[in-house]
Design an enzyme around this catalytic site. Structure first.
Site: not given
Ligand SMILES: [Zn+2]
Ligand SMILES: *[C@@H]1O[C@H](CO)[C@@H](O)[C@H](O)[C@H]1NC(C)=O
Ligand SMILES: *[C@@H]1O[C@H](CO)[C@@H](O)[C@H](O)[C@H]1NC(C)=O
Ligand SMILES: *[C@@H]1O[C@H](CO)[C@@H](O)[C@H](O)[C@H]1NC(C)=O
Length: 429
Positions: A364, A386
Site C-alpha cells: 500500500y 516483514e
Molecule cells: Zn510494522
C-alpha cells in the site's frame, strides 16, 4: 447508598476484569482477497469502520482484520454488499490473547535459566537493556554501547556498535538495523538480539568476514514505551505513547513509521489521531524517530544498508511509498532479493516465500516511513523487512522464535556481503 453501589460495581469489575478486556466483543475476520478491487474496498473501509488490518492479503494470501463490536454489523453488511467472502478467524479475542499468554508462560517456565536468553523469548525492555549492557561489558574490544537518550516516558533507548576497528576504518561499510518501531511486532527484537549474539558471542568461522569487514549498528527497541504498553495494557498497540495536548489527550502516540520527514502526511496516513497510521502533528515529533534520524546522519557516509525490521508477512520492501522507484532500483531490488531468497531456501514449509519489491506496489502507499527517509537522505539500500507471521499474525508462538532468528540471520549475512561489494565499488577500492 451511592457508595455501596459504587463498591459493588467495583467488585464486579474487579472479579470479571481480564487483562485483555479492552478487546471484549472484538472479532478477527479472515477474508479471501482474490481481486485487487477487494483489497481496494477493504482499504476504503479501514478508516470509517476503524478496522485494524492484522494481515495484508494479496492474491495468494488472506487478509485478516480485527473489527470492534460497534462496527461489526456495518462491516459484514458492506462485505456482503460487494460479494466478498469472509469467515470468523477469532471469535473471542480476549480469550485468544489469554491462551497465548498461558502458552508463553509455559514456554518460559519450561526453559532452564541458561536457555532463558533474551533472543529466544519476548524479552521485556529491561531484559533487552541488560543484554546490551552485558555484551558491551564482556566484549569491550569490539562492542560499544550507546545511549541515545530517553523515550517520551523516560526509558533510555540504547544500541550497540560492533566493530573490530572501533568505527574508524572508512573502508568498511556499516549495516544498520533496528527493530520494534511498531510496538506489537514482538518477534522483531529477538532477531536483532540474535544478530548481536551471532556477531559477538557465537561468531562462527564462516562469518568471520562479517565481523571484520563490516561495522554494525544494532538497535533492538526503537519504541520501548509502546512495547511495554503492548505487554501490559493493549496487546495490539502499534504506536508511540507521547501525549500531545494540542492534538488529543484521549488518543496518544503516533505511528512512528509515518513520522519521518519524507513526503510527510501525504499518502497512507490518517488525519484522525486515534487511528493506527496517524503520523503526528509534525515530522519527528517523537524522540524515538529523532534518534533513528540522528544515527543515520552521524554515519551517513558509510551506512550502505539500513533495515527497519517489522512483523509480519514475509516481505522485503523498499521505496518509495509513492510508487516512484529510487534511481538505483535494480541494485536495490537485488540486495533485497538476496535477503528474502536466502531465507526462503531454509524456510518452514508453512511460511510463504518472501516477496520483494516496492512497498507501494506490493502492499500500500505510505509516507513518512523510516525506509523512505533513509533512502531519500542517501543510504543506498534501505528496506522494510516483514518477518514471518506463520498464520499467527503478531502472536507468533514462542517455539518459532529460534527458527525465525536463525533463518533471518542467514539472510542478513548474505545481504551484508553483497552490500559490501557495492560499498567497495562506491568508494573505488
Ligand atoms: Zn510494522
Ligand atoms: C572507541 O572510540 C571512542 C571514541 O570515539 C572511545 O570513547 C572508545 O573508548 C573506543 N573504544 C575502543 C574499544 O577502543
Ligand atoms: C479525541 O478523541 C476522542 C476519541 O475519539 C474524541 O471523542 C474526542 O473528541 C477527541 N478530542 C479532540 C480534542 O479531538
Ligand atoms: C516520491 O517520493 C520521493 C521521496 O520523497 C520523491 O523524491 C519523489 O519525487 C516522489 N515522486 C513523486 C512522483 O512525487
Amino acid at each position: 447508598m451511592r457508595v455501596k453501589i459504587f463498591l459493588l460495581a467495583l467488585l464486579v469489575a474487579l472479579s470479571s476484569a481480564g487483562k485483555h478486556d479492552v478487546y471484549k466483543g472484538y472479532t478477527v475476520y479472515g477474508i479471501v482477497t482474490s481481486e485487487g478491487s477487494d483489497l481496494e474496498l477493504l482499504h476504503q473501509l479501514e478508516e470509517p469502520l476503524d478496522l485494524d488490518v492484522l494481515q495484508h492479503g494479496d492474491a495468494q494470501r488472506e487478509t485478516l482484520v480485527m473489527v470492534a463490536p460497534e462496527n461489526n454489523a456495518k462491516f459484514l453488511e458492506k462485505l456482503d454488499e460487494y460479494g466478498i467472502q469472509v469467515y470468523v478467524k477469532v471469535a473471542d479475542v480476549p480469550k485468544y490473547f489469554e491462551e497465548f499468554d498461558a502458552d508463553y508462560a509455559r514456554y518460559r517456565s519450561s526453559r532452564t535459566s541458561r536457555e532463558a536468553i533474551p533472543f529466544d523469548n519476548y524479552p521485556r525492555y529491561a531484559e533487552v537493556n541488560e543484554y546490551l549492557e552485558r555484551i558491551a561489558a564482556q566484549y569491550p574490544d569490539i562492542v560499544t554501547l550507546v545511549n541515545m537518550g530517553p523515550s517520551y516516558e523516560g526509558r533510555d533507548i540504547k544500541y550497540l556498535k560492533i566493530s573490530t576497528t572501533n568505527f574508524t576504518d572508512t573502508s568498511k561499510p556499516i549495516y544498520f538495523m533496528d527493530a520494534l518501531i511498531h510496538a506489537r511486532e514482538w518477534v522483531t527484537a529477538p532477531v536483532a538480539l540474535y544478530s548481536i549474539h551471532r556477531l559477538v558471542e557465537d561468531l562462527r568461522a564462516e562469518d568471520q568476514d562479517l565481523l571484520e569487514g563490516t561495522d554494525w549498528i544494532i538497535m533492538p527497541m526503537v519504541n520501548p514505551d509502546g512495547y511495554e504498553w503492548s505487554h501490559d495494557q493493549e496487546r495490539m498497540w502499534r504506536r508511540t505513547r507521547r501525549v500531545d495536548p494540542t492534538v488529543n489527550t484521549t488518543c496518544v502516540g503516533v505511528d512512528a513509521n509515518r513520522n519521518f520527514d519524507v513526503a510527510f502526511n501525504t499518502v497512507g496516513v490518517s488525519a484522525n489521531p486515534c487511528e493506527q497510521t496517524y503520523p503526528g502533528s509534525a515530522p519527528f515529533s517523537e524522540p524515538e524517530t529523532r534518534y533513528v534520524r540522528d544515527i543515520l546522519f552521524e554515519h551517513l557516509d558509510r551506512i550502505q544498508l539500513y533495515v527497519n525490521i517489522h512483523s509480519h508477512g514475509n516481505w522485503v520492501l523498499f521505496g518509495f511509498g509513492n510508487r516512484t522507484m529510487p534511481a538505483n532500483g535494480v541494485a536495490l531490488h537485488h540486495v533485497g532479493a538476496i535477503l528474502g531468497s536466502t531465507i526462503d531456501a531454509v524456510k518452514l514449509p508453512q511460511a510463504p516465500f518472501y516477496r520483494v519489491g516496492n512497498s507501494a506496489n506490493l502492499l500500500y502507499p505510505s509516507s513518512g516511513s523510516a525506509q523512505d527517509y533513509a533512502q531519500d537522505i542517501g543510504v543506498p539500500f534501505s528496506y522494510t523487512l516483514e518477518l514471518p507471521g506463520l498464520g499467527y499474525a503478531f502472536q507468533v508462538p514462542p517455539s518459532y522464535i529460534a527458527k525465525i532468528n536463525e533463518e533471518t540471520w542467514r539472510g542478513i549475512a548474505q545481504q551484508a556481503r553483497l552490500s559490501k561489494m557495492h560499498y567497495n565499488m562506491r568508494i573505488g577500492s
